[in-house]
Design an enzyme around this catalytic site. Structure first.
Site, short mmCIF file in Angstrom:
data_model
loop_
_atom_site.label_atom_id
_atom_site.label_comp_id
_atom_site.label_asym_id
_atom_site.label_seq_id
_atom_site.Cartn_x
_atom_site.Cartn_y
_atom_site.Cartn_z
N ASP A 59 0.82 -1.21 0.00
CA ASP A 59 0.00 0.00 0.00
C ASP A 59 0.86 1.26 0.00
O ASP A 59 0.45 2.30 -0.53
CB ASP A 59 -0.93 0.00 1.22
CG ASP A 59 -2.07 -1.01 1.07
OD1 ASP A 59 -2.34 -1.43 -0.07
OD2 ASP A 59 -2.68 -1.37 2.09
N GLY A 60 2.07 1.19 0.58
CA GLY A 60 2.95 2.36 0.57
C GLY A 60 3.34 2.76 -0.84
O GLY A 60 3.47 3.96 -1.14
#
Length: 280
Positions: A59-60
């Site tokens: 997700d980063g």
């Protein structure tokens, strides 16, 4: 010729191999492909001229892509090489199936709201940052409180003495905010979620606000001299007494391909064990 950017998280062993597979697949279909190495600490770089962006990471990596794609309305094709994958629902073994659907015009996507945080010092704008997840104000020191005045649409909302405060988007409501006791909000909504961190008062509770308004957080004098502003986990920005952090909804939304309500709620059940009943 159509252009595609593949953001490769170099911290994931399988990312380079998968990037080469996807590049070959797209080039065979007359796409021009460029690779961008992301190590988690890259400076923001606004992307333009691409038809879509593929992210290979967690997700980063999606957060980084979103900040840099939104201004040019570039959709993101997120392949999950991380742990949770709330924003990256496409698994590595299924990328080709989803890519074929996308190139055939049979895909779907969600539009997600971003927050815009402006740091104001005196009458000067120090910086502006975009956030798909959250904006955090807290002390650099452990067990140290900060004192904040919070205003919403020019009305005093609260005086907050706490370790800090999280302001998240609906997308970010499942991240740090949820860990701090904040509510989970459907990611397609437009809202601010404000969650105090270890408030000095038991009456301080998370609140969900209409994203059409303006939220302002004023840093008041306190014993703690070292206070940080952190946006989506990027390098922290040091704050000073009197600083104002103004938060509004960004004018544009980001498009995440193959994200829908079903995948989001499936992720809540399977990855956060959010079930609503006891289980063995």
């Amino acid at each position: 010729m159509k252009k595609v950017l593949i953001i490769v998280n170099v911290g994931k062993e399988e990312s380079n191999l998968l990037a080469n597979e996807i590049s070959s697949y797209l080039e065979e279909r007359d796409y021009s492909v460029e690779l961008f190495s992301f190590d988690g600490f890259c400076k923001n770089k606004v992307f333009k001229g691409y038809d879509f962006v593929v992210t290979l990471g967690g997700d980063g990596t999606v957060l980084y892509a979103a900040r840099n794609c939104v201004d040019n309305n570039i959709p993101i094709f997120p392949i999950n090489l991380g742990q949770f994958g709330f924003m990256a629902p496409i698994q590595p073994n299924a990328w080709k199936e989803y890519m074929e659907a996308y190139l055939a015009g049979k895909s779907y996507f969600q539009e997600r709201s971003l927050l815009k945080a402006t740091l104001i010092r005196g009458e000067k704008t120090i910086c502006k940052n975009l956030s798909l997840n959250d904006i955090v104000i807290n002390s650099k020191e452990s067990s140290a409180t900060v004192f904040l005045f919070v205003r919403y649409d020019n009305q005093l909302l609260c005086r907050l003495k706490a370790d800090g405060v999280i302001v998240s988007s609906p997308t970010g409501s499942t991240a740090y905010s949820a860990s701090a006791g904040g509510p989970i909000v459907d990611p397609t909504m437009d809202a601010f979620v404000m969650t105090p961190l270890n408030s000095f008062s038991l009456s301080s509770r998370p609140i969900v606000l209409n994203a059409e308004g303006t939220l302002e957080i004023h840093l008041q004098p306190c014993r703690t001299k070292s206070v940080n502003l952190t946006v989506d986990g990027q390098p922290p920005i040091s704050l000073q007494t009197g600083d104002i952090i103004r938060i509004v909804k960004n004018d544009r939304k980001i498009k995440l391909l193959f994200c829908d309500e079903e995948k989001f709620y499936n992720s809540l059940r399977s990855k956060l064990n959010w079930r609503g009943e006891p289980y063995a």
